[in-house]
Write an enzyme that holds these catalytic residues in place. Sequence first.
Site, PDB file in Angstrom:
ATOM      1  N   HIS A   1      20.285   7.585 -90.775  1.00  9.68           N
ATOM      2  CA  HIS A   1      21.072   6.210 -89.702  1.00  9.68           C
ATOM      3  C   HIS A   1      20.881   7.016 -88.218  1.00  9.68           C
ATOM      4  O   HIS A   1      22.183   7.434 -87.767  1.00  9.68           O
ATOM      5  CB  HIS A   1      22.258   6.279 -89.785  1.00  9.68           C
ATOM      6  CG  HIS A   1      23.304   5.903 -88.969  1.00  9.68           C
ATOM      7  ND1 HIS A   1      24.484   4.208 -89.565  1.00  9.68           N
ATOM      8  CD2 HIS A   1      22.874   4.286 -87.691  1.00  9.68           C
ATOM      9  CE1 HIS A   1      25.145   3.638 -88.788  1.00  9.68           C
ATOM     10  NE2 HIS A   1      23.976   3.585 -87.738  1.00  9.68           N
TER      11      HIS A   1
ATOM     12  N   TYR B   1      32.665  -3.120 -85.836  1.00  8.84           N
ATOM     13  CA  TYR B   1      31.593  -1.512 -86.853  1.00  8.84           C
ATOM     14  C   TYR B   1      32.423  -1.457 -88.244  1.00  8.84           C
ATOM     15  O   TYR B   1      32.072  -1.733 -89.160  1.00  8.84           O
ATOM     16  CB  TYR B   1      31.266  -0.871 -86.601  1.00  8.84           C
ATOM     17  CG  TYR B   1      29.857  -0.921 -85.117  1.00  8.84           C
ATOM     18  CD1 TYR B   1      29.520  -2.297 -84.535  1.00  8.84           C
ATOM     19  CD2 TYR B   1      29.718   0.396 -84.622  1.00  8.84           C
ATOM     20  CE1 TYR B   1      28.661  -2.259 -83.688  1.00  8.84           C
ATOM     21  CE2 TYR B   1      27.989   0.070 -83.735  1.00  8.84           C
ATOM     22  CZ  TYR B   1      28.324  -0.467 -83.382  1.00  8.84           C
ATOM     23  OH  TYR B   1      26.727  -1.238 -82.451  1.00  8.84           O
TER      24      TYR B   1
ATOM     25  N   GLU C   1      24.588   9.188 -86.998  1.00  9.76           N
ATOM     26  CA  GLU C   1      24.088   8.177 -86.264  1.00  9.76           C
ATOM     27  C   GLU C   1      24.218   9.268 -84.847  1.00  9.76           C
ATOM     28  O   GLU C   1      25.509   8.878 -84.121  1.00  9.76           O
ATOM     29  CB  GLU C   1      25.285   7.222 -85.652  1.00  9.76           C
ATOM     30  CG  GLU C   1      25.122   6.438 -85.279  1.00  9.76           C
ATOM     31  CD  GLU C   1      26.103   5.175 -85.612  1.00  9.76           C
ATOM     32  OE1 GLU C   1      25.875   3.636 -84.932  1.00  9.76           O
ATOM     33  OE2 GLU C   1      27.112   5.671 -86.624  1.00  9.76           O
TER      34      GLU C   1
ATOM     35  N   ARG D   1      30.385  10.858 -78.988  1.00 13.58           N
ATOM     36  CA  ARG D   1      30.071  11.286 -78.646  1.00 13.58           C
ATOM     37  C   ARG D   1      30.659  11.885 -78.498  1.00 13.58           C
ATOM     38  O   ARG D   1      32.383  11.920 -78.208  1.00 13.58           O
ATOM     39  CB  ARG D   1      29.345  10.359 -77.352  1.00 13.58           C
ATOM     40  CG  ARG D   1      27.746   9.978 -77.926  1.00 13.58           C
ATOM     41  CD  ARG D   1      26.621   9.463 -76.781  1.00 13.58           C
ATOM     42  NE  ARG D   1      26.121   8.255 -76.727  1.00 13.58           N
ATOM     43  CZ  ARG D   1      24.803   8.292 -76.406  1.00 13.58           C
ATOM     44  NH1 ARG D   1      24.664   8.882 -75.232  1.00 13.58           N
ATOM     45  NH2 ARG D   1      24.205   7.289 -76.510  1.00 13.58           N
TER      46      ARG D   1
END
Length: 336
Positions: free
Chosen positions: A6, A193, A283, A289
């Site tokens: 991913h 999501y 991901e 992040r």
Amino acid sequence: MIIDCHGHYTTSPTALSAYRKKQLAWMDDRTLGRPRPPLISDQEIIDSIAGNQLRLMDERGEDIMLISPRASGMEHHRPDRGIARDWARVSNDLVHRVASLFPGRFAAVCQLPQTPGGSMVEPVRELRRCVEELGFVGCNLNPDPSGGFWTARPLTDPFWFPLYEAMAELDVPAMIHVSSSDNPAVNTLGGHYLNADTTVFMQLVEGDLFSRFPTLRLVIPHGGGAVPYHWGRFEGLSVRMGKPPLAESVLGNVFFDTCVYHQAGFDLLTRIVPAANLLFAAEMLGAVRGNNPSTGAPWDDTKRYLDAAGLSFAVRRQIEEENVRRVYPRLNKVLS
């Protein structure tokens, strides 16, 4: 070998986003002229990857990443089918160039040109182009092209069957991945999501999709949303509806990635979901992040959580490599 199933091209050159802005402007004002695809050099692509995804892969010990266009940038809620087709094609061609410039480190997964209420004709056409002509190993499928309003039919509806037929013929899986939310009440990264991951799993529990498509393979990302945490609810609802156990009705065809960004959640995932249904993923440089202030480590360094999970060598090998190769069999050609 450690395979990350991913990844997204979140660091694409600015020319791509500039092209998208021109596309959207043209959608509103056709007198502006149809925008031409951006001119992006090989060096721009190399620079955008080498200091970002590739650097982190090397630092964390990942060997290969399955990479697709930026998920939130797919923007399937835009209704123009021609723009969706052009945008998917340009985005996929760029990802193909990434895989070509870094052979053996990246494998390409395609974006589909979906629109609210649009047919499966264009998505099937683009899937075939990407797989047969460009060597892609899978696709991302958006179960909610409306962008958070859920106007689409469930994934078990015959509306989607032409795409499943093509996927079965080509022997490629789909990762179930929504794009940006157009609903102000539903945050894209923290709401939409995870809502989609959970909603689609329940659609599959309620339906009978895999008796019709026994070789169809679907990957639910982000650790399955709320599914592992509420496994007993899904098992109980399945029994209540007179369905077979989840192991028989769903788990032969549905897989979960490991994009869970804290140790307790990662440990729960690996305890609840069978090892045969887990695919390693991070991901990285995606939704979450930066570093966790309590540990000082990157949130998306899921290799760190895997190392600390106390799994056997055999289980780790399944999660890191074997399951990904089995779910994405065209990847074996890339690796060879």
